[in-house]
Design a protein around this motif. Structure first.
Motif, mmCIF file in Angstrom:
data_model
loop_
_atom_site.group_PDB
_atom_site.id
_atom_site.type_symbol
_atom_site.label_atom_id
_atom_site.label_comp_id
_atom_site.label_asym_id
_atom_site.label_seq_id
_atom_site.Cartn_x
_atom_site.Cartn_y
_atom_site.Cartn_z
ATOM 1 N N ASP A 228 28.679 41.468 41.763
ATOM 2 C CA ASP A 228 29.195 40.845 42.986
ATOM 3 C C ASP A 228 30.717 40.925 43.047
ATOM 4 O OD1 ASP A 228 26.684 40.229 43.830
ATOM 5 O OD2 ASP A 228 26.839 38.069 43.568
ATOM 6 N N MET A 229 31.373 40.684 41.920
ATOM 7 C CA MET A 229 32.827 40.747 41.887
ATOM 8 C C MET A 229 33.330 42.172 42.139
ATOM 9 S SD MET A 229 33.948 38.002 38.929
ATOM 10 C CE MET A 229 32.664 38.307 37.731
ATOM 11 N N ILE A 230 32.606 43.146 41.594
ATOM 12 C CA ILE A 230 32.953 44.548 41.857
ATOM 13 C C ILE A 230 32.806 44.861 43.345
ATOM 14 C CG2 ILE A 230 32.244 46.943 41.460
ATOM 15 C CD1 ILE A 230 31.441 46.052 38.605
ATOM 16 N N SER A 231 31.705 44.394 43.940
ATOM 17 C CA SER A 231 31.482 44.612 45.370
ATOM 18 C C SER A 231 32.584 43.964 46.202
ATOM 19 C CB SER A 231 30.116 44.046 45.789
ATOM 20 O OG SER A 231 29.062 44.723 45.136
ATOM 21 N N ALA A 232 33.003 42.760 45.798
ATOM 22 C CA ALA A 232 34.076 42.063 46.508
ATOM 23 C C ALA A 232 35.370 42.872 46.449
ATOM 24 C CB ALA A 232 34.277 40.666 45.929
ATOM 25 N N CYS A 233 35.689 43.400 45.276
ATOM 26 C CA CYS A 233 36.904 44.206 45.136
ATOM 27 C C CYS A 233 36.825 45.482 45.969
ATOM 28 C CB CYS A 233 37.144 44.543 43.665
ATOM 29 S SG CYS A 233 37.810 43.167 42.701
ATOM 30 N N LEU A 234 35.662 46.081 46.028
ATOM 31 C CA LEU A 234 35.496 47.281 46.858
ATOM 32 C C LEU A 234 35.719 46.961 48.334
ATOM 33 C CD1 LEU A 234 32.383 48.892 45.122
ATOM 34 C CD2 LEU A 234 34.716 49.808 45.149
ATOM 35 N N VAL A 236 37.646 44.503 49.504
ATOM 36 C CA VAL A 236 39.084 44.272 49.666
ATOM 37 C C VAL A 236 39.823 45.603 49.712
ATOM 38 C CG1 VAL A 236 41.153 43.345 48.557
ATOM 39 C CG2 VAL A 236 39.059 41.982 48.617
ATOM 40 N N GLU A 237 39.470 46.505 48.817
ATOM 41 C CA GLU A 237 40.102 47.826 48.794
ATOM 42 C C GLU A 237 39.891 48.564 50.111
ATOM 43 O OE1 GLU A 237 40.269 51.581 45.695
ATOM 44 O OE2 GLU A 237 38.348 50.578 46.004
ATOM 45 N N SER A 238 38.667 48.512 50.618
ATOM 46 C CA SER A 238 38.360 49.166 51.889
ATOM 47 C C SER A 238 39.169 48.562 53.029
ATOM 48 C CB SER A 238 36.863 49.048 52.178
ATOM 49 O OG SER A 238 36.543 49.612 53.432
ATOM 50 N N PHE A 239 39.295 47.228 53.047
ATOM 51 C CA PHE A 239 40.061 46.563 54.094
ATOM 52 C C PHE A 239 41.525 46.980 54.045
ATOM 53 C CE2 PHE A 239 42.883 42.961 55.098
ATOM 54 C CZ PHE A 239 42.619 42.837 56.459
ATOM 55 N N PHE A 240 42.113 46.998 52.870
ATOM 56 C CA PHE A 240 43.513 47.401 52.733
ATOM 57 C C PHE A 240 43.730 48.818 53.273
ATOM 58 C CE2 PHE A 240 44.355 44.416 48.892
ATOM 59 C CZ PHE A 240 44.683 43.386 49.760
ATOM 60 N N LYS A 241 42.806 49.709 52.945
ATOM 61 C CA LYS A 241 42.955 51.101 53.383
ATOM 62 C C LYS A 241 42.754 51.231 54.893
ATOM 63 C CE LYS A 241 41.861 53.170 48.922
ATOM 64 N NZ LYS A 241 40.940 54.002 48.106
ATOM 65 N N GLU A 242 41.805 50.470 55.447
ATOM 66 C CA GLU A 242 41.588 50.491 56.895
ATOM 67 C C GLU A 242 42.824 50.001 57.647
ATOM 68 O OE1 GLU A 242 38.212 48.074 57.578
ATOM 69 O OE2 GLU A 242 36.777 49.518 56.734
ATOM 70 N N GLN A 243 43.504 48.996 57.082
ATOM 71 C CA GLN A 243 44.681 48.411 57.717
ATOM 72 C C GLN A 243 45.964 49.184 57.400
ATOM 73 O OE1 GLN A 243 44.516 45.780 59.922
ATOM 74 N NE2 GLN A 243 42.306 46.031 59.653
ATOM 75 N N TYR A 246 47.282 49.500 51.837
ATOM 76 C CA TYR A 246 46.897 49.595 50.426
ATOM 77 C C TYR A 246 48.100 49.819 49.522
ATOM 78 C CZ TYR A 246 44.606 51.029 46.114
ATOM 79 O OH TYR A 246 44.208 51.119 44.804
ATOM 80 N N SER A 247 49.045 50.629 49.975
ATOM 81 C CA SER A 247 50.219 50.916 49.147
ATOM 82 C C SER A 247 51.038 49.657 48.870
ATOM 83 C CB SER A 247 51.100 51.974 49.809
ATOM 84 O OG SER A 247 51.556 51.528 51.079
ATOM 85 N N SER A 248 50.961 48.680 49.769
ATOM 86 C CA SER A 248 51.717 47.438 49.581
ATOM 87 C C SER A 248 51.093 46.536 48.520
ATOM 88 C CB SER A 248 51.801 46.671 50.910
ATOM 89 O OG SER A 248 52.453 47.432 51.903
ATOM 90 N N TYR A 249 49.798 46.712 48.276
ATOM 91 C CA TYR A 249 49.079 45.792 47.387
ATOM 92 C C TYR A 249 48.389 46.490 46.217
ATOM 93 C CZ TYR A 249 49.705 42.387 51.149
ATOM 94 O OH TYR A 249 50.244 41.551 52.081
ATOM 95 N N HIS A 250 48.645 47.803 46.031
ATOM 96 C CA HIS A 250 47.821 48.508 45.050
ATOM 97 C C HIS A 250 48.031 48.010 43.624
ATOM 98 C CE1 HIS A 250 51.508 50.848 44.534
ATOM 99 N NE2 HIS A 250 50.994 51.367 43.443
ATOM 100 N N ILE A 251 49.254 47.585 43.253
ATOM 101 C CA ILE A 251 49.469 47.104 41.890
ATOM 102 C C ILE A 251 48.769 45.759 41.661
ATOM 103 C CG2 ILE A 251 51.174 46.289 40.229
ATOM 104 C CD1 ILE A 251 50.957 49.309 40.393
ATOM 105 N N PRO A 252 48.994 44.726 42.494
ATOM 106 C CA PRO A 252 48.248 43.463 42.273
ATOM 107 C C PRO A 252 46.739 43.638 42.422
ATOM 108 C CG PRO A 252 49.513 43.372 44.316
ATOM 109 C CD PRO A 252 49.990 44.574 43.575
ATOM 110 N N PHE A 253 46.315 44.533 43.318
ATOM 111 C CA PHE A 253 44.875 44.775 43.466
ATOM 112 C C PHE A 253 44.304 45.407 42.197
ATOM 113 C CE2 PHE A 253 41.535 47.892 44.453
ATOM 114 C CZ PHE A 253 40.539 47.020 44.869
ATOM 115 N N LEU A 254 44.971 46.433 41.679
ATOM 116 C CA LEU A 254 44.481 47.090 40.472
ATOM 117 C C LEU A 254 44.515 46.143 39.270
ATOM 118 C CD1 LEU A 254 46.060 50.652 40.786
ATOM 119 C CD2 LEU A 254 43.648 50.029 41.061
ATOM 120 N N ARG A 255 45.485 45.215 39.269
ATOM 121 C CA ARG A 255 45.526 44.228 38.187
ATOM 122 C C ARG A 255 44.276 43.377 38.200
ATOM 123 N NH1 ARG A 255 50.274 39.794 36.720
ATOM 124 N NH2 ARG A 255 48.923 38.379 35.584
ATOM 125 N N ARG A 256 43.843 42.919 39.387
ATOM 126 C CA ARG A 256 42.613 42.116 39.464
ATOM 127 C C ARG A 256 41.411 42.940 39.010
ATOM 128 N NH1 ARG A 256 39.997 37.500 41.907
ATOM 129 N NH2 ARG A 256 42.062 36.601 42.190
#
Length: 343
Positions: A228-234, A236-243, A246-256
């Motif tokens: 479920d947590m993996i699905s949630a991250c996917l 979030v990743e999809s939303f960032f890319k659609e908007q 993603y480049s603004s949040y890729h480091i904190p996102f990858l950290r999570r």
């Protein structure tokens, strides 16, 4: 028809030990123009009967209460959506059935929302665990970086029970909770809400009591919860890319994501070295950017070099050291907040 100022949405599922305390704290709110929506997600215990008995003690609140029952268990995401669809308030907020709130929580948050014309109002909360009470700051202006970044790295809690949200923010941006995911569904939703919010305010008071029990999922993570947590991250990743952000949040996102997949390395029952390598592999090369503790960094470097047995030993030792530091810190905080513990 009078529109409530605030709609409080409560999920009911296996909370018979706690729902009385939760409901009483809600019905004793100082705010009067408020509605309560309880969503019964096919709980098999006596939660609804106990809730009904408490409601009978507050006849002045009965007209403000809705109980909606699912025909089958649908999970927390779907239950949250059911409550949101039924909510008629100007602002909405959630409350977990095993937690409780202070009597002036919703009135103070609503006053702040109207004063600042805010889309979201945040506040501090207490963590209640084994008789200890620890206050956590949710000040979104305390750290460098925006609110979404702070949620991704864990400086702010992403739960929807800690923020009063203008209902139109959900509606205008077509925001719903992901269905079928019961872990980190709050993160998916809170990230989108804050990305679209025009103004966020904060009340520097702790109103919400977040209870942690020894049998909670945080103590016994399963493969389904990890999925479920993996699905949630996917999502979030999809939303960032659609908007296009993603480049603004890729480091904190990858950290999570990096900390999420740690279970595949160190948890004996969930160990899967292929998933450790293949899930967000770019996160394994960002150790410096993540500002990881020294001993943890050594463990992950060893894992990247495929010295897995040695890496696991180092990481487990590092975790024990962190637990000792956290325990000492928690004891200090509890002593510091001793006056609150007596309330």
């Amino acid at each position: 028809m009078n529109i409530p100022k605030v709609s409080v949405i409560v999920l009911i599922y296996k909370v018979e030990k706690y729902i009385e305390r939760c409901a009483r704290s809600l019905f004793c709110q100082t705010m009067q123009d408020i509605e309560y929506i309880f969503v019964n997600d096919c709980t098999l215990d006596c939660s609804i009967q106990i809730l009904q008995s408490v409601i009978d003690e507050y006849p002045q609140r009965k007209s403000d209460i809705k109980i909606i029952s699912h025909e089958k268990n649908m999970g927390s995401g779907a239950a949250r959506n059911t409550g949101l669809e039924a909510a008629g308030g100007e602002y909405v907020i959630y409350c977990d059935g095993d937690d409780w709130v202070d009597p002036d929580m919703y009135e103070k948050l609503y006053i702040k929302a109207r004063e600042d014309n805010a889309d979201i109002v945040m506040c501090d909360y207490y963590e209640e665990k084994q008789g200890k009470r620890i206050r956590y700051s949710q000040n979104p202006f305390r750290y460098k970086g925006d609110i979404v970044e702070q949620m991704l790295v864990g400086k702010l809690h992403s739960s929807v029970w800690g923020a009063l949200v203008r209902k139109s923010l959900y509606e205008d941006n077509h925001i719903q909770f992901p269905v079928g995911i019961s872990m980190w569904e709050d993160l998916c939703t809170s990230v989108r809400l804050h990305c679209f919010a025009h103004r966020v305010s904060y009340v520097e008071e702790a109103f919400y009591h977040y209870a942690i029990y020894m049998n909670s999922v945080s103590h016994h993570i399963t493969m389904k919860q990890l999925e479920d947590m993996i699905s949630a991250c996917l999502l979030v990743e999809s939303f960032f890319k659609e908007q296009g952000i993603y480049s603004s949040y890729h480091i904190p996102f990858l950290r999570r994501c990096f900390y999420l997949k740690k279970a595949f390395l160190v948890n004996k029952n969930l160990r899967n070295l292929n998933l450790w390598r293949e899930l967000w592999p770019e996160s394994n090369t960002c150790l410096e950017a993540f500002q990881i503790r020294f001993y943890h960094r050594i463990g992950y470097y060893l894992a990247n070099l495929e010295y897995y047995r040695l890496a696991i030993g180092v990481l487990k030792l590092s975790d024990k050291m962190d637990d000792c530091i956290l325990s000492l810190s928690s004891t200090y905080k509890c002593n510091f907040l001793g006056a609150d513990n007596k309330q």
